[in-house]
Design a protein around this motif. Structure first.
Motif, PDB file in Angstrom:
ATOM      1  N   ARG A 106       0.835  -1.201   0.000  1.00  0.00           N
ATOM      2  CA  ARG A 106       0.000   0.000   0.000  1.00  0.00           C
ATOM      3  C   ARG A 106       0.872   1.255   0.000  1.00  0.00           C
ATOM      4  NH1 ARG A 106      -5.202  -1.646   3.795  1.00  0.00           N
ATOM      5  NH2 ARG A 106      -5.960  -3.143   2.273  1.00  0.00           N
ATOM      6  N   ASP A 247      -3.367  -3.083   8.634  1.00  0.00           N
ATOM      7  CA  ASP A 247      -4.711  -2.610   8.276  1.00  0.00           C
ATOM      8  C   ASP A 247      -4.939  -1.222   8.857  1.00  0.00           C
ATOM      9  OD1 ASP A 247      -7.440  -2.716   7.398  1.00  0.00           O
ATOM     10  OD2 ASP A 247      -8.010  -3.160   9.474  1.00  0.00           O
ATOM     11  N   ASP A 251      -4.615   2.827   6.755  1.00  0.00           N
ATOM     12  CA  ASP A 251      -5.668   3.851   6.656  1.00  0.00           C
ATOM     13  C   ASP A 251      -5.133   5.197   7.124  1.00  0.00           C
ATOM     14  OD1 ASP A 251      -7.518   1.929   5.824  1.00  0.00           O
ATOM     15  OD2 ASP A 251      -9.115   2.717   7.096  1.00  0.00           O
TER      16      ASP A 251
HETATM   17 MG    MG Z   1      -8.544  -1.691   6.098  1.00  0.00          MG
END
Ligand code: MG
Ligand code: IPM
Length: 355
Positions: A106, A247, A251
């Motif tokens: 990411r 996770d 964000d």
């Molecule tokens: Mg997430």
């Protein structure tokens, strides 16, 4: 060259953003002489509604035999009261596991044109933000033993966070390899002051680090990392984290770059097959309104071209087109600004900026 892409449009804004990404891929195909074949498959809430399962077997088979998978988003309030294994999210976890996509990448990059959209003070973002989050995706608390039982406080629920040495080793390698091509710095996230599996994580990461003497490695406790991301985001290069911590921190990393609506992701295993999706969710509140930001999905397609198909020039062409439209002041609603354009207008603009 022909590329077979399995397409999971999913729920909420998924179908809208995927349509724009396909538009852009088709333009790439015509400019560079590639043929992209798209096969729609069901996953998530829509799959549950139509088949009774959030991840039909047929979807797994088609994804496995495709060159790559493009995913919009899954989930929504409509399916919130279903049992865990029927929820749309179970489809997402299931496809990651079925395809053995253990490495979730990411990249959180601040586009110069979007500096104003970052919630951080100018002095913190003036040198840019370029964080490459490497998140473990098929292990840890997401997949550990869970259940309900009776305990001292009545009914209890538990989830187990477990990692094996080889599981940690392979994701650590992904992070170190990536760091080699970047600024040669890995920050490994854990909670080793409390959790035993974090202590193992730390041990294995340092063992892997021995094979990468050119890369600097440091450990950071996850609570501190959450703070450092808003205090001094420029200190980060590659951030290596387990499934749960990755996770949460991804964000946060996304939001400091201005909007979660612009960040792409790839999920990879040992082969070239990958699953490419925006990091945002299905945003049910704006679904069907043609106001979502398709940039994250469009940039995910650029990652697909680069990482799965080794089409560097084509990937770059998409990224440059996105930068061009942002520099020209085009903004979807999530990015603020006076006159937001629609999801499809943004897709058209990016497509037209590919020359
Ligand atoms: Mg997430
Ligand atoms: C993500 C999402 C998923 C996750 C959810 C929808 C299961 O938040 O991809 O980050 O937690 O992995």
């Amino acid at each position: 060259m022909n590329y077979n892409i399995a397409v999971i449009r999913g729920d909420g804004i998924g179908p809208e953003v995927v349509a724009e990404a396909i538009k852009v891929l088709q333009k790439i195909g015509s400019v560079y002489g590639h043929n992209f074949t798209f096969t729609d498959v069901l996953m998530g809430g829509i799959a549950y509604d139509q088949t009774g399962s959030p991840l039909p077997q047929e979807t797994i088979e088609i994804c496995k035999s495709s060159d790559s998978v493009l995913l919009g988003a899954v989930g929504g309030p409509k399916w919130d009261s279903l049992p865990g294994d029927k929820r749309p999210e179970a489809g997402l976890l299931g496809i990651r596991k079925a395809l053995n996509l253990y490495a979730n990448i990411r990249p959180a990059v601040l586009f110069p044109a979007l500096k104003e959209a970052s919630p951080l003070k100018e002095e913190l973002v003036k040198n840019g933000i370029n964080i490459y989050v490497v998140r473990e995706l098929t292990g840890g608390i997401y997949f550990g033993e869970r259940g309900r039982r009776t305990g001292t406080f009545g009914e209890e629920a538990y989830d187990t966070d477990c990692y094996g040495v080889e599981e940690i080793r392979r994701i650590a390698k992904v992070a170190f390899e990536a760091a080699r091509k970047r600024n040669k710095k890995v920050t490994s996230i854990d909670k080793a002051n409390v959790l035993e599996n974090s202590r193992l994580w730390r041990e294995v990461v340092h063992e892997v680090a021995k094979d990468y003497p050119d890369v600097t490695v440091s450990d950071m406790l996850v609570d501190n990392a959450a703070m450092q991301l808003v205090k001094n985001p420029a200190q980060f290069d590659v951030v290596l984290a387990n499934n749960m911590f990755g996770d949460i921190l991804s964000d946060e990393a996304a939001q400091i770059t201005g909007s979660i609506g612009i960040l792409p992701s790839s999920s990879r295993g040992d082969g070239t097959l990958g699953l490419y999706e925006p990091i945002h969710g299905s945003a049910p509140d704006i679904a069907g309104k043609n106001m979502a930001n398709p940039i994250a999905t469009i940039l995910s397609v650029a990652m697909m071209l680069r990482d799965s198909f080794s089409l560097e020039a084509e990937a770059k062409a998409i990224e440059t087109a996105v930068e061009t439209v942002l520099n020209n002041g085009l903004r979807t609603a999530d990015l603020g600004g006076e006159n937001p354009i629609s999801c499809s207008q943004m897709g058209d603009a990016i497509r037209d900026a590919i020359l």
